[in-house]
Design a protein around this motif. Sequence first.
Motif, PDB file in Angstrom:
ATOM      1  N   LEU A 104       0.864  -1.172   0.000  1.00  0.00           N
ATOM      2  CA  LEU A 104       0.000   0.000   0.000  1.00  0.00           C
ATOM      3  C   LEU A 104       0.902   1.224   0.000  1.00  0.00           C
ATOM      4  O   LEU A 104       1.794   1.344   0.842  1.00  0.00           O
ATOM      5  N   VAL A 105       0.688   2.098  -0.980  1.00  0.00           N
ATOM      6  CA  VAL A 105       1.551   3.248  -1.185  1.00  0.00           C
ATOM      7  C   VAL A 105       0.691   4.508  -1.158  1.00  0.00           C
ATOM      8  O   VAL A 105      -0.282   4.601  -1.913  1.00  0.00           O
ATOM      9  N   PRO A 106       1.030   5.482  -0.304  1.00  0.00           N
ATOM     10  CA  PRO A 106       0.305   6.751  -0.358  1.00  0.00           C
ATOM     11  C   PRO A 106       0.474   7.375  -1.740  1.00  0.00           C
ATOM     12  O   PRO A 106       1.567   7.331  -2.310  1.00  0.00           O
ATOM     13  N   GLU A 107      -0.604   7.920  -2.278  1.00  0.00           N
ATOM     14  CA  GLU A 107      -0.514   8.505  -3.621  1.00  0.00           C
ATOM     15  C   GLU A 107       0.352   9.761  -3.629  1.00  0.00           C
ATOM     16  O   GLU A 107       1.046  10.030  -4.592  1.00  0.00           O
ATOM     17  N   ALA A 108       0.338  10.510  -2.547  1.00  0.00           N
ATOM     18  CA  ALA A 108       1.134  11.733  -2.467  1.00  0.00           C
ATOM     19  C   ALA A 108       2.601  11.379  -2.312  1.00  0.00           C
ATOM     20  O   ALA A 108       2.981  10.669  -1.382  1.00  0.00           O
ATOM     21  N   ASN A 109       3.426  11.854  -3.237  1.00  0.00           N
ATOM     22  CA  ASN A 109       4.863  11.570  -3.185  1.00  0.00           C
ATOM     23  C   ASN A 109       5.519  12.130  -1.930  1.00  0.00           C
ATOM     24  O   ASN A 109       6.542  11.634  -1.490  1.00  0.00           O
ATOM     25  N   ASP A 110       4.928  13.177  -1.375  1.00  0.00           N
ATOM     26  CA  ASP A 110       5.546  13.843  -0.231  1.00  0.00           C
ATOM     27  C   ASP A 110       4.999  13.356   1.109  1.00  0.00           C
ATOM     28  O   ASP A 110       5.283  13.940   2.146  1.00  0.00           O
ATOM     29  N   ALA A 111       4.231  12.267   1.099  1.00  0.00           N
ATOM     30  CA  ALA A 111       3.693  11.731   2.350  1.00  0.00           C
ATOM     31  C   ALA A 111       4.853  11.301   3.248  1.00  0.00           C
ATOM     32  O   ALA A 111       5.780  10.626   2.815  1.00  0.00           O
ATOM     33  N   LEU A 112       4.796  11.732   4.489  1.00  0.00           N
ATOM     34  CA  LEU A 112       5.857  11.410   5.433  1.00  0.00           C
ATOM     35  C   LEU A 112       5.712   9.984   5.936  1.00  0.00           C
ATOM     36  O   LEU A 112       4.604   9.541   6.251  1.00  0.00           O
ATOM     37  N   PRO A 113       6.821   9.260   6.020  1.00  0.00           N
ATOM     38  CA  PRO A 113       6.741   7.892   6.549  1.00  0.00           C
ATOM     39  C   PRO A 113       6.345   7.929   8.020  1.00  0.00           C
ATOM     40  O   PRO A 113       6.736   8.826   8.757  1.00  0.00           O
ATOM     41  N   PRO A 114       5.561   6.952   8.458  1.00  0.00           N
ATOM     42  CA  PRO A 114       5.086   6.948   9.835  1.00  0.00           C
ATOM     43  C   PRO A 114       6.126   6.482  10.843  1.00  0.00           C
ATOM     44  O   PRO A 114       5.891   6.529  12.037  1.00  0.00           O
ATOM     45  N   GLY A 115       7.254   6.021  10.394  1.00  0.00           N
ATOM     46  CA  GLY A 115       8.275   5.488  11.294  1.00  0.00           C
ATOM     47  C   GLY A 115       8.423   3.987  11.077  1.00  0.00           C
ATOM     48  O   GLY A 115       7.432   3.285  10.902  1.00  0.00           O
ATOM     49  N   GLU A 116       9.649   3.530  11.070  1.00  0.00           N
ATOM     50  CA  GLU A 116       9.939   2.110  10.827  1.00  0.00           C
ATOM     51  C   GLU A 116       9.181   1.243  11.822  1.00  0.00           C
ATOM     52  O   GLU A 116       9.169   1.511  13.012  1.00  0.00           O
ATOM     53  N   GLY A 117       8.524   0.233  11.312  1.00  0.00           N
ATOM     54  CA  GLY A 117       7.794  -0.707  12.164  1.00  0.00           C
ATOM     55  C   GLY A 117       6.379  -0.287  12.511  1.00  0.00           C
ATOM     56  O   GLY A 117       5.657  -1.056  13.144  1.00  0.00           O
ATOM     57  N   ALA A 118       5.956   0.919  12.107  1.00  0.00           N
ATOM     58  CA  ALA A 118       4.574   1.333  12.367  1.00  0.00           C
ATOM     59  C   ALA A 118       3.636   0.360  11.665  1.00  0.00           C
ATOM     60  O   ALA A 118       3.994  -0.249  10.649  1.00  0.00           O
ATOM     61  N   ARG A 119       2.449   0.185  12.204  1.00  0.00           N
ATOM     62  CA  ARG A 119       1.515  -0.796  11.662  1.00  0.00           C
ATOM     63  C   ARG A 119       0.163  -0.157  11.368  1.00  0.00           C
ATOM     64  O   ARG A 119      -0.223   0.808  12.000  1.00  0.00           O
ATOM     65  N   LEU A 120      -0.533  -0.766  10.417  1.00  0.00           N
ATOM     66  CA  LEU A 120      -1.932  -0.422  10.152  1.00  0.00           C
ATOM     67  C   LEU A 120      -2.627  -1.669   9.654  1.00  0.00           C
ATOM     68  O   LEU A 120      -1.994  -2.591   9.148  1.00  0.00           O
ATOM     69  N   THR A 121      -3.926  -1.699   9.816  1.00  0.00           N
ATOM     70  CA  THR A 121      -4.740  -2.810   9.318  1.00  0.00           C
ATOM     71  C   THR A 121      -5.656  -2.254   8.247  1.00  0.00           C
ATOM     72  O   THR A 121      -6.300  -1.222   8.443  1.00  0.00           O
ATOM     73  N   LEU A 122      -5.711  -2.933   7.124  1.00  0.00           N
ATOM     74  CA  LEU A 122      -6.530  -2.501   5.995  1.00  0.00           C
ATOM     75  C   LEU A 122      -7.628  -3.525   5.755  1.00  0.00           C
ATOM     76  O   LEU A 122      -7.350  -4.714   5.618  1.00  0.00           O
ATOM     77  N   ALA A 123      -8.864  -3.063   5.748  1.00  0.00           N
ATOM     78  CA  ALA A 123     -10.006  -3.931   5.450  1.00  0.00           C
ATOM     79  C   ALA A 123     -10.205  -3.974   3.945  1.00  0.00           C
ATOM     80  O   ALA A 123     -10.396  -2.937   3.302  1.00  0.00           O
TER      81      ALA A 123
END
Length: 144
Positions: free
Chosen positions: A70-89
């Motif tokens: 999953l890739v943010p469409e905005a090229n300038d989106a800041l990374p959330p930090g190594e190892g951060a997690r999210l769940t996608l339905a």
Amino acid sequence: MQALSADQYDRLNRLAQAWERTFLEAARREHGYNARLGVDALCFQPQEMPSGDRGLLGALITPVSLSLALVPEANDALPPGEGARLTLALPSGRYPFEAVSLAGGEWLWQCVLLEDLADLDSVQDGSRLAQRLMAQVMAPAAAE
């Protein structure tokens, strides 16, 4: 399936190249490394992210794994930090993703689904597997 723009394809290509620069050397030493495969971002489609932002969801195939990416469409989106997690339905269920930093300031959310691709004989086999994966992920879960 909705066709992606040239900029979106370029971004996905940059991500695949960034994965190679970041992980390929170490991957070559892994037990499950398959030299017949390359790194490619396949079957990506627009996908709303849990934050409500626009993103792209597809398959990332490497010589060591097949993942949902999953890739943010905005090229300038800041990374959330190594190892951060999210769940996608998704239609087939809920998938856990982890933030992965790549070379050149690139990053993505990754959910590794297969770690043994030794039985794949070619890049084309990998592409077909990625297509089947995405078809199953985006199909509604079977009723129990």
